[in-house]
Scaffold this motif. Structure first.
Motif, PDB file in Angstrom:
ATOM      1  N   TYR A  35     -76.129 -76.345 -20.919  1.00 26.44           N
ATOM      2  CA  TYR A  35     -75.502 -76.625 -20.434  1.00 26.44           C
ATOM      3  C   TYR A  35     -75.058 -78.799 -20.815  1.00 26.44           C
ATOM      4  CZ  TYR A  35     -79.338 -79.877 -18.456  1.00 26.44           C
ATOM      5  OH  TYR A  35     -80.755 -80.913 -18.756  1.00 26.44           O
ATOM      6  N   LYS A  36     -74.163 -79.287 -21.402  1.00 28.27           N
ATOM      7  CA  LYS A  36     -73.219 -80.103 -21.807  1.00 28.27           C
ATOM      8  C   LYS A  36     -74.211 -81.485 -21.747  1.00 28.27           C
ATOM      9  CE  LYS A  36     -69.783 -77.060 -22.705  1.00 28.27           C
ATOM     10  NZ  LYS A  36     -67.895 -76.362 -22.230  1.00 28.27           N
ATOM     11  N   THR A  37     -73.492 -81.963 -20.767  1.00 28.57           N
ATOM     12  CA  THR A  37     -73.591 -83.393 -20.416  1.00 28.57           C
ATOM     13  C   THR A  37     -74.504 -83.953 -19.208  1.00 28.57           C
ATOM     14  OG1 THR A  37     -72.265 -83.469 -18.287  1.00 28.57           O
ATOM     15  CG2 THR A  37     -71.103 -84.205 -19.997  1.00 28.57           C
ATOM     16  N   SER A  38     -75.134 -84.922 -19.087  1.00 32.16           N
ATOM     17  CA  SER A  38     -76.031 -85.380 -18.341  1.00 32.16           C
ATOM     18  C   SER A  38     -75.924 -84.913 -16.495  1.00 32.16           C
ATOM     19  CB  SER A  38     -76.615 -86.625 -18.591  1.00 32.16           C
ATOM     20  OG  SER A  38     -77.782 -86.709 -19.811  1.00 32.16           O
ATOM     21  N   ILE A  39     -77.180 -84.523 -16.204  1.00 36.86           N
ATOM     22  CA  ILE A  39     -77.110 -84.272 -14.886  1.00 36.86           C
ATOM     23  C   ILE A  39     -77.871 -84.796 -13.953  1.00 36.86           C
ATOM     24  CG2 ILE A  39     -76.376 -81.809 -15.364  1.00 36.86           C
ATOM     25  CD1 ILE A  39     -79.508 -81.012 -15.524  1.00 36.86           C
ATOM     26  N   ASN A  40     -77.702 -84.247 -12.696  1.00 36.69           N
ATOM     27  CA  ASN A  40     -78.911 -85.575 -11.875  1.00 36.69           C
ATOM     28  C   ASN A  40     -79.567 -83.953 -11.098  1.00 36.69           C
ATOM     29  OD1 ASN A  40     -77.665 -88.059 -11.215  1.00 36.69           O
ATOM     30  ND2 ASN A  40     -75.526 -87.362 -10.608  1.00 36.69           N
ATOM     31  N   ASN A  41     -78.718 -82.651 -10.788  1.00 32.22           N
ATOM     32  CA  ASN A  41     -79.687 -81.684 -10.623  1.00 32.22           C
ATOM     33  C   ASN A  41     -79.252 -80.061 -10.942  1.00 32.22           C
ATOM     34  OD1 ASN A  41     -78.003 -80.062  -8.030  1.00 32.22           O
ATOM     35  ND2 ASN A  41     -78.367 -82.009  -8.162  1.00 32.22           N
ATOM     36  N   LYS A  50     -81.228 -79.776 -22.644  1.00 32.56           N
ATOM     37  CA  LYS A  50     -79.745 -79.258 -21.740  1.00 32.56           C
ATOM     38  C   LYS A  50     -79.977 -78.367 -21.756  1.00 32.56           C
ATOM     39  CE  LYS A  50     -76.997 -83.434 -23.051  1.00 32.56           C
ATOM     40  NZ  LYS A  50     -77.777 -84.414 -23.677  1.00 32.56           N
ATOM     41  N   SER A  51     -81.061 -77.527 -20.996  1.00 31.96           N
ATOM     42  CA  SER A  51     -81.375 -75.903 -20.619  1.00 31.96           C
ATOM     43  C   SER A  51     -82.114 -76.057 -19.451  1.00 31.96           C
ATOM     44  CB  SER A  51     -81.878 -75.457 -21.936  1.00 31.96           C
ATOM     45  OG  SER A  51     -82.820 -75.693 -22.564  1.00 31.96           O
ATOM     46  N   CYS A  79     -75.737 -70.279 -13.183  1.00 33.23           N
ATOM     47  CA  CYS A  79     -76.160 -71.934 -12.574  1.00 33.23           C
ATOM     48  C   CYS A  79     -74.848 -72.653 -12.689  1.00 33.23           C
ATOM     49  CB  CYS A  79     -76.928 -72.368 -13.634  1.00 33.23           C
ATOM     50  SG  CYS A  79     -76.086 -72.549 -15.830  1.00 33.23           S
ATOM     51  N   ALA A  80     -75.774 -73.631 -11.543  1.00 31.62           N
ATOM     52  CA  ALA A  80     -74.983 -74.771 -11.716  1.00 31.62           C
ATOM     53  C   ALA A  80     -75.281 -75.901 -11.316  1.00 31.62           C
ATOM     54  CB  ALA A  80     -74.144 -74.360 -10.204  1.00 31.62           C
ATOM     55  N   THR A  81     -74.270 -77.322 -12.554  1.00 33.27           N
ATOM     56  CA  THR A  81     -74.524 -78.366 -12.608  1.00 33.27           C
ATOM     57  C   THR A  81     -73.985 -79.117 -12.278  1.00 33.27           C
ATOM     58  OG1 THR A  81     -73.504 -78.165 -14.791  1.00 33.27           O
ATOM     59  CG2 THR A  81     -76.104 -77.498 -14.764  1.00 33.27           C
ATOM     60  N   ASP A  82     -74.281 -80.671 -11.612  1.00 28.28           N
ATOM     61  CA  ASP A  82     -73.365 -81.263 -11.308  1.00 28.28           C
ATOM     62  C   ASP A  82     -73.305 -82.302 -12.566  1.00 28.28           C
ATOM     63  OD1 ASP A  82     -75.301 -84.397  -9.483  1.00 28.28           O
ATOM     64  OD2 ASP A  82     -75.781 -83.103 -11.970  1.00 28.28           O
TER      65      ASP A  82
END
Lengths: 114, 113
Positions: B25-31, B70-71, B89-92
């Motif tokens: 994924y590309k940006t910082s996430i919470n979950n 970021k993986s 996969c899904a990210t916020d």
């Protein structure tokens, strides 16, 4: 306990027409998110509703609009349908703040535009 | 726009083998969450891992998260024919306070009996 209910399950429309898709969230959930999934692709985020307001929106034109009712159910409206709008439309319900249970998805509405 | 990307796009294994799918994924996430989808049906939530967690287990599923790279990876052990499905996969986005999930294109897993 009913999960997420979407209606109708299948729909065929003609280019230029308008369509309304409906979603009843899982009991206890207050947030509804809508996704468009083209064949062989991942779900694309359309928008999210909470407290009857659109809180987040993906990269979709204004032809896509929605509504959330006081009982948390939601509608997705698409105007001036294009052939490219043919897809599986998924509704997901959740609480606004994430829990370990994630989203609960409905089985989707398969829209075909001819 | 999609936040996560799964790798490989397709995976074919024999029953009993382990299956590993990766997500970047590309940006910082919470979950980060993993979902499963049987053909043409709705998605089913498998597991959620928070940004301060490194590994999580649920039955035959093991998920790891490396925020520095970021993986994430999803491991299904002792696979069964019934595991045949697409996995997403899904990210916020950390900047978002909402449970607003963006999905990747998925890995199509085929488990041969």
């Amino acid at each position: 306990d009913a999960g997420v209910t979407q209606s109708p399950t299948h729909l065929i429309k003609t280019r230029g027409q308008q369509v309304t898709l409906r979603c009843s969230p899982k009991s206890g959930h207050d947030t509804v998110s809508w996704y468009q999934q083209a064949l062989g692709q991942g779900p694309q985020f359309i928008f999210q509703y909470y407290e009857e307001e659109e809180r987040q929106r993906g990269n979709f034109p204004d032809r896509f609009s929605g509504h959330q009712f006081p009982n948390y159910s939601s509608e997705l409206n698409v105007n001036a349908l294009l052939l490219g709008d043919s897809a599986l439309y998924l509704c997901a319900s959740s609480l606004l703040r994430p829990t370990n249970y994630g989203y609960t998805f409905g089985s989707g509405t398969r829209l075909t535009v001819v | 726009s999609q936040q996560g990307e799964e790798d490989p796009q397709a995976l074919s294994i024999q029953e009993g083998e382990n299956a590993t799918m990766n997500c970047s994924y590309k940006t910082s996430i919470n979950n980060l969450q993993w979902y499963r989808q049987n053909s043409g049906r709705g998605l089913v939530h498998l597991i959620l891992i928070r940004s301060n967690e490194r590994e999580k287990h649920s039955g035959r599923l093991r998920v790891t998260l490396d925020t520095s790279k970021k993986s994430s990876s999803l491991l299904i052990t002792a696979s069964r024919a019934a595991d045949t499905a697409s996995y997403f996969c899904a990210t916020d986005a950390r900047m978002s306070n909402n449970n607003d999930m963006r999905f990747g294109a998925g890995t199509r897993l085929t488990v041969k009996p």
